[in-house]
Design an enzyme around this catalytic site. Structure first.
Site, PDB file in Angstrom:
ATOM      1  N   GLU A 108      81.020 -10.908  -3.097  1.00  0.00           N
ATOM      2  CA  GLU A 108      82.071 -11.859  -1.154  1.00  0.00           C
ATOM      3  C   GLU A 108      82.986 -10.625  -1.519  1.00  0.00           C
ATOM      4  OE1 GLU A 108      81.138 -15.828  -0.799  1.00  0.00           O
ATOM      5  OE2 GLU A 108      81.547 -15.822  -2.888  1.00  0.00           O
ATOM      6  N   GLU A 128      73.345 -18.297  -5.168  1.00  0.00           N
ATOM      7  CA  GLU A 128      74.868 -19.258  -6.045  1.00  0.00           C
ATOM      8  C   GLU A 128      74.039 -20.605  -6.173  1.00  0.00           C
ATOM      9  OE1 GLU A 128      77.899 -16.685  -4.375  1.00  0.00           O
ATOM     10  OE2 GLU A 128      76.118 -16.544  -4.216  1.00  0.00           O
TER      11      GLU A 128
END
Length: 247
Positions: A108, A128
């Site tokens: 990210e 995740e």
């Protein structure tokens, strides 16, 4: 204690190296604090930012030891989200030079850059959900812009990890370089940017990052400012003089 972010400051650029080798450069609170401090500096004194990682790794993700202990209030605080948004909003371009793992929060952070280059050894993605959480620091809105809705859904819903070659094919990286030439390639990009008018670069980034409903008005206003700038007149005069000399 060693600094989690090593910063090399130059006249026209800053190189920031994630450096927590014992945890593959996992992004902890100290790293986030250092990113905020660096952003504050670059907001005041705009320069190109090159983000990279030490030891053949960009960032293996958020620090799971810290993440495990965070609760709902921490999630709503957006600890990584706000830091990465600040990186993305810096006035001058951000270049991510990615090697090895760029997973979870590390991915990210790379998505927040304007330009991403890598090595064949890159492994990038968002696993995740395998840890019981979502990619909440930018992936769900930046990835669709970068690779399209269908591919973003595949990455985020399956936890797929892309190789460097796959990331290049998908447009997540713009070029691949050998690991020992990656930083040189990032500096070559910074050199090309440095040869341009800094204000024109800043305004171009502003237009690129602007919401869809602000176009084309925002471009016209930015262009209006540039049309009145002494640097525009100087550069165009120099161009015309060079052309005349070649005749």
């Amino acid at each position: 204690m060693a600094e989690p972010l090593r910063v090399d400051r130059r006249t026209d650029r800053v190189v920031a190296t994630l450096d927590r080798p014992e945890v593959r450069n996992a992004i902890d609170q100290a790293t986030i604090d250092a990113l905020h401090a660096l952003c504050a500096e670059l907001e005041t004194d705009p320069r190109v930012l090159i983000l990279t990682g030490a030891g053949g790794v960009f960032a293996s993700g958020a620090d799971i030891g810290q993440l495990r202990e965070r609760g709902a209030d921490d999630a709503r605080a957006g600890i990584n989200t706000h830091a990465f948004r600040r990186v993305a909003a810096l006035p001058m371009p951000v270049i991510a030079a990615v090697d090895g793992y760029a997973l979870g929060g590390g991915a990210e952070l790379a998505y927040a850059a304007d330009l991403r280059i890598g090595t064949p050894e890159v492994r990038i993605g968002n696993p995740e959900p395998g840890l019981g959480i979502i990619a909440a620091a930018g992936a769900t809105w930046r990835l669709p812009q970068l690779v399209g809705d269908a591919r973003a859904a595949e990455l985020l819903l399956t936890g797929r990890i892309l190789s460097g070659a796959e990331a290049l094919e998908w447009g997540l990286l713009s070029a691949l370089h050998p690991a020992d030439g990656l930083l040189d390639a990032a500096h070559a990009l910074a050199d090309r940017i440095a040869a341009l008018d800094p204000l024109a670069v800043r305004h171009t980034k502003t237009a690129l990052r602007a919401p869809a409903d602000t176009h084309p008005v925002i471009e016209l206003e930015l262009q209006a400012e540039l049309f009145e700038s002494p640097e525009k007149h100087r550069r165009m005069t120099a161009f015309l003089e060079r052309r005349e000399r070649k005749r």
